[in-house]
Design an enzyme around this catalytic site. Structure first.
Site, PDB file in Angstrom:
ATOM      1  CE1 TYR A   1      -3.528   2.727   0.976  1.00  0.00           C
ATOM      2  CE2 TYR A   1      -1.881   3.382   2.603  1.00  0.00           C
ATOM      3  CZ  TYR A   1      -3.034   3.647   1.894  1.00  0.00           C
ATOM      4  OH  TYR A   1      -3.699   4.831   2.107  1.00  0.00           O
ATOM      5  CG  ASP A   2       3.395   2.139   3.405  1.00  0.00           C
ATOM      6  OD1 ASP A   2       2.267   2.639   3.597  1.00  0.00           O
ATOM      7  OD2 ASP A   2       4.092   1.647   4.301  1.00  0.00           O
TER       8      ASP A   2
ATOM      9  CG  LEU B   1     -32.837   8.874  17.981  1.00  0.00           C
ATOM     10  CD1 LEU B   1     -31.968   7.633  18.088  1.00  0.00           C
ATOM     11  CD2 LEU B   1     -34.021   8.607  17.070  1.00  0.00           C
TER      12      LEU B   1
ATOM     13  CE  LYS C   1     -28.910   6.885  21.526  1.00  0.00           C
ATOM     14  NZ  LYS C   1     -27.699   7.559  21.964  1.00  0.00           N
TER      15      LYS C   1
ATOM     16  NE  ARG D   1     -27.299  16.398  18.218  1.00  0.00           N
ATOM     17  CZ  ARG D   1     -28.252  15.550  17.889  1.00  0.00           C
ATOM     18  NH1 ARG D   1     -29.312  15.992  17.249  1.00  0.00           N
ATOM     19  NH2 ARG D   1     -28.145  14.294  18.172  1.00  0.00           N
TER      20      ARG D   1
ATOM     21  CE  LYS E   1     -32.110   4.810  13.072  1.00  0.00           C
ATOM     22  NZ  LYS E   1     -30.883   4.968  12.280  1.00  0.00           N
TER      23      LYS E   1
ATOM     24  CB  CYS F   1      10.640   6.807  50.825  1.00  0.00           C
ATOM     25  SG  CYS F   1      10.209   8.305  49.910  1.00  0.00           S
TER      26      CYS F   1
ATOM     27  CB  CYS G   1       7.723  10.140  45.676  1.00  0.00           C
ATOM     28  SG  CYS G   1       9.087   9.912  46.821  1.00  0.00           S
TER      29      CYS G   1
ATOM     30  CB  CYS H   1      11.048   6.728  46.264  1.00  0.00           C
ATOM     31  SG  CYS H   1       9.584   5.970  47.004  1.00  0.00           S
TER      32      CYS H   1
HETATM   33  S1  IVH Z   1     -30.731   7.815  14.148  1.00  0.00           S
HETATM   34  C1  IVH Z   1     -33.708  10.773  12.936  1.00  0.00           C
HETATM   35  N1  IVH Z   1     -29.196   5.747  14.618  1.00  0.00           N
HETATM   36  O1  IVH Z   1     -27.916   8.918  19.138  1.00  0.00           O
HETATM   37  C2  IVH Z   1     -32.633   9.808  13.220  1.00  0.00           C
HETATM   38  N2  IVH Z   1     -28.838   7.714  15.898  1.00  0.00           N
HETATM   39  O2  IVH Z   1     -29.706  10.038  21.154  1.00  0.00           O
HETATM   40  C3  IVH Z   1     -31.689  10.306  14.206  1.00  0.00           C
HETATM   41  N3  IVH Z   1     -26.950   7.519  17.469  1.00  0.00           N
HETATM   42  O3  IVH Z   1     -28.290  12.035  17.621  1.00  0.00           O
HETATM   43  C4  IVH Z   1     -30.588   9.476  14.595  1.00  0.00           C
HETATM   44  N4  IVH Z   1     -26.401   5.464  16.970  1.00  0.00           N
HETATM   45  O4  IVH Z   1     -25.952  10.855  17.542  1.00  0.00           O
HETATM   46  C5  IVH Z   1     -29.477   7.024  14.959  1.00  0.00           C
HETATM   47  N5  IVH Z   1     -27.914   3.826  14.880  1.00  0.00           N
HETATM   48  C6  IVH Z   1     -28.193   5.103  15.214  1.00  0.00           C
HETATM   49  C7  IVH Z   1     -27.455   5.792  16.209  1.00  0.00           C
HETATM   50  C8  IVH Z   1     -27.811   7.104  16.524  1.00  0.00           C
HETATM   51  C9  IVH Z   1     -26.103   6.518  17.719  1.00  0.00           C
HETATM   52  C10 IVH Z   1     -26.907   8.830  18.179  1.00  0.00           C
HETATM   53  C11 IVH Z   1     -27.063  10.028  17.287  1.00  0.00           C
HETATM   54  C12 IVH Z   1     -28.324  10.681  17.766  1.00  0.00           C
HETATM   55  C13 IVH Z   1     -28.346  10.254  19.190  1.00  0.00           C
HETATM   56  C14 IVH Z   1     -29.728  10.365  19.792  1.00  0.00           C
END
Ligand code: IVH
Length: 682
Positions: free
Chosen positions: A45-46, A92, A125, A146, A300, A421, A436, A441
């Site tokens: 790669y290098d 969320l 998450k 954000r 979701k 000590c 110390c 020591c």
């Molecule tokens: S969805 C409208 N998916 O958790 C959808 N968020 O507590 C918004 N986060 O602001 C976010 N893993 O920074 C989504 N699989 C995931 C996530 C996730 C982490 C964070 C994200 C969000 C915060 C909300």
């Protein structure tokens, strides 16, 4: 005229080659960083990068901003400018129980037509910070944090250094990307990178980050992208907004993966809330073993049309919710504080706790870091404290249950004398550490020796902390040089030391004399000189003799070595007792030089991929790995068709089976060592 044409032709050819190289490099970066499945070695790669840089240097006006060489490019402004998000970055709402998730499911159903078919996508998450990436015609043009959800900070220069974020989207032949794409996801720091970063910071006397999320945030908000680049940040994409979004969220995730993003391998589409709850239970078992921190799961609604029908309330969508796992916490009494002196003379406080169960193990001690930590949390002896496992690894005191105070709690007395000590202690400038002041020591000596013999230092087998303590208590050893004067009859005087162990210890001491200068420099325990710095110094100077002559400026001019390290090294080397120690070590026959790994290409392992499995008879895993890497090999954790050698020891399991099944060459330690010497086993 002909001559000009000739040059033009040369340039066209070079630029075409550069374009090919960029494609090839992008492909290999994707395999390495995103899929974790490299097909070429680091040095191959290098070589591609070197060639590309060569061409770009010859035609600097023709270097595109998205070339793989341009990740660390433009500087961040002195302040991060504000940018308005194309669409708000939603947050969320949280659920903490199955009931709350069922209530969410009810709300979703009641907000949709009765015949709507609702399925959910379950995702980890990730515990990091949200980021929006804007791609115009497939090219990354802007990245923003954000902020307040409407306006964020422009962190493009820093985000470009994150290797799991494509500068140019991967587009399959014959397909096109939408003109404008807003990719949302989480910037995070893998646990290992976090621990390494904190170790390095502690070594330099800098404050440590409390958790990977803070470390990620701190690293992204650096004014110098070079610093961000050194921090091993990563990115998971989890949301595609607007024009680019597919009919189903799960299709968007698949599309993001196709474009070259890292998408969690742990997402799952489930048909109903019962299966969603099952996912949450299953994922809880899995998450401790992931390479990154997660603090919950996100649920979701899969269908984007249904998402739109549901809409949002304020900052939270009605179509998604985060389930947060209960933190692994426990309450117990802090009985006392134990101040221990480490090998660098730093006094570290540890909480002595009434033993309590926390996620499967009994905890009786927890780190308190330093004086500032104790003061900030107003910790007192006798307090009821809440402990948790930071990064699910080290137990830590989270807070005091102030409401449980009885008035009998005693304030913590910060020692003004060394507990070992009795000399006075000091706290210098901005440093959080108390040290110390006694250069002799006994704790320094003892801890220093324990460090000296440890695996990554001189690696003296059979010489653990109890042997060091016994040797010191018996008055046989005061410093490292004394170790090399030990006679067998001395060693045999120690409790529980038989013929065999004594022979083993002396043999290990003898063998350690052959260690090169880098190991010795690290073993000496000079402040700020970790294994990496030691290696840099050894490589740079080649011998102790030359290092002893070095001027501070000469040291500070070396890459990765700042003023602080330079000063520490020069000071250490100028102390007469240290000079004396070095002379005695040299007289005992220790190696005082460093030979840079010889031309690697002659080695049979050069450019090969090796997997180690099982327990090797004499080599430690780390040691074997370093040896292989020094020979130019790439060490991998899993066996595939691309593996060239599997080095198998005792109790090798599934990796050995897989190697045999794939017909990968399997060798043992003896063959490995023989081949390293240059004799091919074949
Ligand atoms: S969805 C409208 N998916 O958790 C959808 N968020 O507590 C918004 N986060 O602001 C976010 N893993 O920074 C989504 N699989 C995931 C996530 C996730 C982490 C964070 C994200 C969000 C915060 C909300």
């Amino acid at each position: 005229m002909a001559e000009i044409d000739l040059f033009a032709d040369e340039k066209t050819q070079a630029l075409a080659e550069a374009a090919d190289l960029r494609q090839e490099i992008r492909h290999h970066e994707y395999l390495y960083y995103v899929l974790d499945a490299p097909e070429i070695t680091d040095s191959e790669y290098d070589r591609l990068m070197v060639r590309l840089r060569e061409i770009e240097a010859a035609y600097p006006d023709s270097v595109p901003a998205d070339s793989p060489t341009q990740r660390v490019g433009g500087r961040a402004d002195s302040q991060f400018t504000e940018v308005r998000h194309l669409e708000p970055l939603l947050s969320l709402s949280n659920a903490f129980s199955a009931e709350e998730l069922r209530a969410f499911d009810e709300r979703v159903k009641s907000g949709l037509p009765a015949d709507a078919k609702v399925e959910y996508v379950m995702e980890p998450k990730i515990d990091g910070l949200a980021c929006s990436l804007i791609y115009e015609n497939g090219k990354l043009v802007r990245a923003a944090t954000r902020g307040d959800g409407i306006v964020g900070e422009n962190v493009t220069a820093n985000v470009r250094t994150i290797r799991t974020i494509p500068l140019v989207l991967k587009v399959p032949e014959g397909e096109t990307v939408p003109e404008l794409l807003d990719v949302r996801g989480e910037v995070y720091m893998p646990r290992q990178a976090f621990m390494r970063l904190n170790e390095e910071r502690a070594e330099r006397g800098e404050s440590e980050f409390a958790n990977p999320r803070n470390a990620a945030a701190g690293s992204l908000r650096q004014l110098d992208p070079q610093v961000t680049a050194s921090r091993s940040l990563s990115f998971f994409a989890y949301y595609l907004v607007g024009e680019g979004a597919k009919a189903n969220h799960s299709d968007s995730l698949a599309t993001l993966a196709k474009y070259g993003f890292k998408v969690s391998e742990n997402y799952q589409v489930v048909p109903n809330i019962d299966d969603a709850l099952q996912y949450i239970e299953d994922f809880n078992q899995k998450r401790a073993s992931l390479a990154y921190d997660t603090d919950g799961a996100v649920i979701k609604v899969n269908n984007v049309h249904l998402q739109q029908l549901l809409g949002a309330t304020g900052k939270d969508p009605r179509w998604a919710i985060a389930y947060k796992y209960p933190p692994e916490q426990a309450e117990t009494t802090l009985e006392d504080i134990d101040w221990r002196v480490g090998r660098t003379g730093v006094l570290t406080p540890t909480a002595v706790l009434t033993p309590v169960k926390l996620s499967g193990s009994v905890i009786s001690r927890a780190t308190l870091h330093n004086e500032d930590f104790i003061k900030a949390k107003d910790i007192r002896i006798g307090d009821r404290v809440i402990i948790n496992k930071a990064g699910e690894i080290i137990p830590e005191v989270l807070r005091v249950a102030v409401d449980k105070r009885t008035g009998a709690e005693k304030p913590v007395v910060i020692p003004d004398k060394c507990p070992e000590c009795g000399w006075s202690v000091e706290r210098k400038g901005a440093e959080a550490a108390i040290r110390c002041t006694n250069p002799h020591c006994p704790a320094l000596g003892r801890e220093g020796l324990i460090h000296f013999v440890s695996r990554d230092a001189m690696n003296i087998d059979g010489c653990g902390p109890s042997v060091i303590n016994a040797l010191m208590d018996a008055g046989l050893v005061r410093d490292a040089a004394d170790l090399y004067n030990l006679q067998k009859e001395d060693v045999l005087k120690l409790d529980r030391m038989g013929e065999k162990s004594a022979d083993k210890l002396l043999a290990a001491l003898e063998a350690s004399k052959a260690n090169e200068l880098d190991k010795l420099l690290f073993a000496l325990g000079i402040r700020h000189v970790g294994a990496k710095v030691a290696r840099t110094l050894a490589t740079e100077f080649g011998s102790m003799e030359r290092l002893l002559e070095a001027q501070p400026e000469q040291l500070a001019a070396i890459r990765d070595i700042g003023d602080k390290i330079a000063e520490s090294v020069v000071t250490w080397l100028s102390v007469p007792t240290n000079r004396d120690l070095l002379e005695r070590l040299a007289a005992a026959g220790l190696t005082m030089t460093f030979t840079a790994p010889a031309s690697q290409e002659d080695n049979p392992f050069f450019g090969k991929t090796i997997v180690f499995t099982g327990t090797l008879p004499t080599l430690g895993r780390a040691e074997a790995k370093t040896m292989a890497q020094d020979a130019g090999a790439k060490v991998s954790g899993s066996v595939s068709k691309k593996t060239d050698y599997v080095v198998a020891g005792e109790e090798a399991g599934s990796k050995l089976d897989k190697a045999n099944a794939l017909g990968v060459k399997v060798i043992d330690e003896a063959e490995f060592l023989q081949m390293l010497k240059g004799d091919d086993a074949e």
